[in-house]
Scaffold this active site. Structure first.
Site, short mmCIF file in Angstrom:
data_model
loop_
_atom_site.label_atom_id
_atom_site.label_comp_id
_atom_site.label_asym_id
_atom_site.label_seq_id
_atom_site.Cartn_x
_atom_site.Cartn_y
_atom_site.Cartn_z
N ASN A 48 45.17 66.67 33.53
CA ASN A 48 45.82 67.47 34.56
C ASN A 48 46.65 68.65 34.04
O ASN A 48 47.27 69.37 34.82
CB ASN A 48 46.69 66.59 35.48
CG ASN A 48 47.79 65.87 34.73
OD1 ASN A 48 47.89 66.00 33.52
ND2 ASN A 48 48.60 65.12 35.44
N HIS A 77 34.77 59.91 32.09
CA HIS A 77 35.62 61.08 32.29
C HIS A 77 35.74 61.94 31.02
O HIS A 77 36.16 63.09 31.07
CB HIS A 77 37.02 60.61 32.72
CG HIS A 77 37.73 61.54 33.65
ND1 HIS A 77 37.09 62.39 34.53
CD2 HIS A 77 39.07 61.75 33.84
CE1 HIS A 77 37.99 63.08 35.22
NE2 HIS A 77 39.19 62.71 34.82
N ASN A 80 40.72 67.07 38.35
CA ASN A 80 42.06 67.47 37.92
C ASN A 80 42.07 68.50 36.78
O ASN A 80 42.96 69.36 36.72
CB ASN A 80 42.88 66.25 37.51
CG ASN A 80 43.30 65.41 38.70
OD1 ASN A 80 43.42 65.92 39.81
ND2 ASN A 80 43.51 64.12 38.49
#
Length: 204
Positions: free
Chosen positions: A83, A37, A129
């Site tokens: 996010n 990620h 996100n």
């Protein structure tokens, strides 16, 4: 006098257009450093290392600056967690007066094979996100993004573990060459423009 003012304004516009914001998305913290990620962080780290510049802690992230053939690149790693990435991006866009077309957001993509590059001028958030936050903050999906494939080799229900997991041995071995390719694509975006970069690098 008017012509001098006009010339100054044109020069200012020209200078602004030579400034680019390269945003690598990721999560802060040692536990995330080598996770899939965090490939956005990894790409801007690699570029900073190539250009021998270092990151400094700034508002909403860490920032490094380098110049390539007359262009100024601001390399940003938001520290807002994924996010809330849009908050950092918007702040530095506005502070540095950088237009959306001179922003490049680098993120991981489950829908692409490992290491594959796909650069686009706009698009959906794809459930990511970080991109979702940016789209909400800018109220637009119309900004360049660089997707780096992490593939989808996970069992049902294990997506989060996979995305937040570390690279396997095969990926680790291939990553240096893929990072070199990714940084070349970023430089191309800055020097040759979005269209040429898409033609030269998409699918590689």
């Amino acid at each position: 006098m008017k012509s001098e003012i006009l010339r100054t304004q044109q020069n200012n516009i020209k200078e602004v257009s030579k400034k680019f914001l390269i945003v690598g998305l990721g999560n802060i913290g040692a536990e995330y450093v080598n996770t899939r990620h965090n490939i956005g962080f990894k790409v801007v780290d690699h570029l900073a290392k190539q250009e021998s510049v270092s990151f400094e802690t700034v508002k909403l992230g860490t920032l490094a600056e380098c110049k390539i053939k007359g262009r100024t690149l601001l390399l940003l790693k938001p520290n807002t967690y994924m996010n809330l990435s849009g908050k950092a991006l918007q702040y530095w866009m506005e502070k540095e007066k950088i237009a959306k077309e001179n922003v490049l957001v680098i993120t991981d993509d489950l829908n692409l094979p490992f290491g594959t590059i796909r650069i686009k001028p706009k698009g959906s958030d794809g459930g990511h996100n970080g991109l979702k936050s940016i789209q909400q903050t800018l109220n637009s999906a119309d900004y360049p993004r660089f997707r780096f494939g992490i593939s989808d080799e996970f069992k049902k229900g294990k997506q989060v573990d996979y995305v937040l997991g570390e690279w396997d041995d095969h990926e680790k071995a291939a990553l240096p060459e893929r990072l070199d390719m990714a940084t070349e694509a970023v430089k191309s975006f800055v020097l040759a423009g979005l269209g040429n970069t898409m033609s030269d690098f998409n699918g590689k």
